[in-house]
Design a protein around this motif. Structure first.
Motif: not given
Length: 205
Positions: A140-156
């Protein structure tokens, strides 16, 4: 009484607006730290939707670094032998929009990528995605349109990475689940053999 949300206005009234940092954290190209994250990640989830809106989320995993960076705006994810349903791949052929979440075990934040995907059956870089002597079935080749880091709350909240909370035996074994839910013709003993050591040994063949 069930009260349904039916408009964007209602949703915003309930949740409020995002903070400036959350609203402005999206980027369109890989940072060096994103490259390092992908090099350390052995697992991701890929969300797709068909032309009719039907959705699928598929897990992908390999040794860390399995997601290959082709350039600052393009990544490739290898496909290995699987169950051949190809639900997500069929979706991509009809609707190229995809969403990815890359995880690093033990980390409570995640890297999210949204973009447009296409399926490639062979390319020179397939040689860089060989594992245990096996080239990927496709990529799967993905052309990036958006990239960002998601916060930790769900895992915590879920305590996902805390071993003391793990209860793998709370449900029947994989073989028993398949026999009970899918009712295949194989006996439970045959299914146990199928999902035994041979299953682990054959994940790349």
């Amino acid at each position: 009484m069930t009260v349904e949300i039916t408009s964007h206005e209602e949703l915003r009234e309930l949740l409020g607006t995002p903070t400036a940092r959350a609203a402005n954290k999206e980027r369109t190209a890989l940072h060096e730290l994103d490259r390092q994250w992908l090099a350390a990640s052995p697992f991701c989830l890929i969300a797709t939707a068909g032309a009719d809106g039907t959705c699928d989320v598929s897990p992908k995993g390999d040794p860390p670094g399995f997601t290959l960076v082709l350039d600052d705006r393009t990544i490739a994810i290898p496909e290995r032998p699987g169950n051949r349903r190809a639900d997500g791949y069929c979706n991509i052929l009809d609707n190229p929009h995809v969403g990815l979440i890359h995880l690093i075990p033990g980390r409570t934040d995640t890297l999210r990528i949204n973009g447009r995907a296409r399926l490639v059956r062979d390319a020179p870089y397939f040689g860089d995605m060989v594992v245990q002597g096996h080239r990927p079935v496709l990529a799967i080749v993905v052309e990036i349109e958006q990239i960002f880091y998601h916060c930790a709350k769900a895992f915590l909240r879920s305590q996902l990475w805390q071993p003391e909370t793990w209860q793998p035996g709370v449900l029947p074994s994989r073989a028993r689940l398949v026999k009970t839910v899918e009712a295949p013709p194989e006996s439970l003993a045959e299914l146990k053999r199928h999902y035994g050591p041979r299953y682990v040994e054959s994940i790349y063949t």
